[in-house]
Design an enzyme around this catalytic site. Structure first.
Site, PDB file in Angstrom:
ATOM      1  CB  SER A   2       7.167 -21.666  11.724  1.00 44.84           C
ATOM      2  OG  SER A   2       8.110 -20.661  11.299  1.00 44.84           O
ATOM      3  CD  GLU A   3       9.894 -21.820   6.125  1.00 46.07           C
ATOM      4  OE1 GLU A   3       8.988 -22.541   7.265  1.00 46.07           O
ATOM      5  OE2 GLU A   3       9.829 -20.967   5.750  1.00 46.07           O
ATOM      6  CG  ASN A   4      11.318 -19.036  12.094  1.00 49.70           C
ATOM      7  OD1 ASN A   4      10.402 -20.019  11.719  1.00 49.70           O
ATOM      8  ND2 ASN A   4      11.485 -18.170  13.239  1.00 49.70           N
ATOM      9  CB  SER A   6      14.389 -25.826  11.283  1.00 53.13           C
ATOM     10  OG  SER A   6      13.146 -26.150  10.863  1.00 53.13           O
TER      11      SER A   6
END
Lengths: 207, 234
Positions: free
Chosen positions: A45-47, A87
């Site tokens: 999850s790119e967060n 990330s």
């Protein structure tokens, strides 16, 4: 019968191989997680998370634990957390094997448009431009045609691009197509869909 | 070396000025510096440029600074959750510079590391690349993106010791470390301030060198998209 949303997601899950680190976009791509079966897949999850778990049970939501769609989620035993720069460092650095994303338009050169419709509300690209520029393989899941019945696979995209020549494979309700130097190549047809049906529904060049 | 302040407004004393650039941590409403945002609203300082991935929602987070028209320009990747944002943007009251999310994070990190610019493939061939220097490396085209050097960083961590060594919790870390790094002054709010030695030095996410002022307070931690499953689904 063309594939429905879940069947498209199920087909997309076949693209994933044991041991892959994968980023799933919002919408139909999220459903892919339901069909990975026994394969050892780690979702990014790119967060700032690797090893995304399912939605929490009612009452167990944690405001400090969300996915890139801002939904509450859970962690797994393997989960790791990191900041946004790291990330996208792993995304830009090619460490994420594949991204499965939705799209508004894909061109026969593999150009992708999925973030903006001029004249309408503009929300922003989020991490989509970084993902398509950085991950190993970009797989698009979308309906073959829009609500007016027009092809979403075009000779040239009409909407502002998310990335140029970035898409590797497109999975639609009609089948699976690969982007090649000569045009789109049909890899697979949904049950009951003929090559002629596919060509008739597609503006882009099919080879 | 006194880093701990009593309140957000005390920590902001002497720091705010009209037209300044502020880098803010947070992703959506997760890990946002709620207390410092409230104190900036209270201060009334205007014409702010704010670098933040999102701009809160109507009436919460950075959305509060939109309601009071204190923001002149936003640098963000996604602003879809905010009707007042759209109204001000479409009427020309608010400037908006879209940044791909990873480019925004790296611009902050680079600024904090003394790097004025870097090349990236992200956005090549899109509107993001227009007007930017293009350069080929090993047969691939990249564009030049600039580091962000902010006047002030406002960030939120879970715990910090009194020297500013900080630990974040789960995905609330997000943009907070890069935002903290790129400001001339960084003010951090935490849920709990502890004594030096209480946090394991091997487990610090952001060393105290980046943190100049520190406050402790209660956070609402509003959830934007409450999504759950039932026990039967499991």
């Amino acid at each position: 019968m063309p594939w429905d949303r879940n069947q498209m997601a199920e087909r997309a899950a076949q693209e994933l191989e044991d041991g892959m680190y994968v980023n799933l976009g919002i919408g139909i791509p999220t459903l892919v997680a339901n069909y990975v079966g026994d394969k050892d897949i780690t979702l990014q999850s790119e967060n700032g998370m690797l090893g995304m778990g399912p939605f929490p049970f009612d009452g167990e939501e944690d405001p400090d634990l969300i996915n890139a769609g801002k939904q509450t989620i859970t962690e797994l035993r393997r989960t790791s957390y990191f900041d946004s720069a790291q990330s996208f460092g792993m995304i830009r650095g090619g460490k994420i094997a594949a991204a499965i994303l939705g799209a508004m338009e894909v061109s026969e050169q593999g150009d992708l448009a999925n973030w903006m419709i001029p004249g309408k509300l503009v929300k922003g690209m989020g991490g989509a431009m970084d993902l398509v520029a950085g991950v190993g393989r970009v797989i698009v899941i979308m309906d073959h045609t829009n609500k007016h019945g027009d092809s979403k696979l075009l000779k040239e995209c009409t909407l502002p691009l998310t990335g140029k020549a970035v898409v590797d494979r497109v999975i639609t309700n009609l089948g699976v197509l690969d982007v090649t130097h000569k045009g789109l190549h049909i890899q697979e047809l949904a049950p009951g869909v003929t090559r002629e049906d596919m060509i008739a529904a597609t503006e882009a060049k099919i080879v | 070396m006194k880093k701990v302040y009593e309140s957000a407004s005390e920590a902001l004393n002497g720091v705010l000025h009209e037209g300044m650039t502020i880098a803010a941590g947070g992703f959506g409403l997760c890990g946002i510096p709620e207390l410092l945002i409230d104190a900036i609203v209270e201060s009334g300082v205007k014409d702010l440029t704010v670098a933040s991935n999102n701009c809160g929602v109507d009436g919460f987070g950075l959305g509060k600074l939109l309601d009071t028209k204190q923001i002149k320009k936003m640098m963000s990747s996604y602003v879809g959750e905010n009707a007042e944002f759209m109204r001000q943007y479409l009427s020309g009251e608010l400037e908006l510079e879209f940044n791909p999310q990873g480019t925004l994070a790296e611009r902050m990190r680079a600024g904090g590391c003394g790097i004025p610019g870097f090349y990236t493939k992200t956005g090549v061939g899109t509107v993001i690349a227009e007007g930017k220097e293009h350069k080929d490396f090993d047969g691939q085209t990249y564009i030049l993106e600039r580091g962000i050097f902010a006047d002030l960083s406002i960030v939120k961590a879970w715990k910090a010791d009194t020297t500013g060594n900080a630990v974040f919790r789960k995905t609330a870390r997000n943009f907070n470390p890069p935002a903290a790094m790129c400001g001339k002054i960084c003010i951090m709010e935490v849920e709990e301030i502890v004594e030096p030695g209480e946090l394991d030095g091997d487990h610090i996410h952001l060393p105290g060198i980046y943190v100049h002022r520190l406050i402790q307070g209660n956070h609402e931690k509003r959830i934007e998209q409450r999504t759950t499953r039932t026990r039967e689904d499991a």
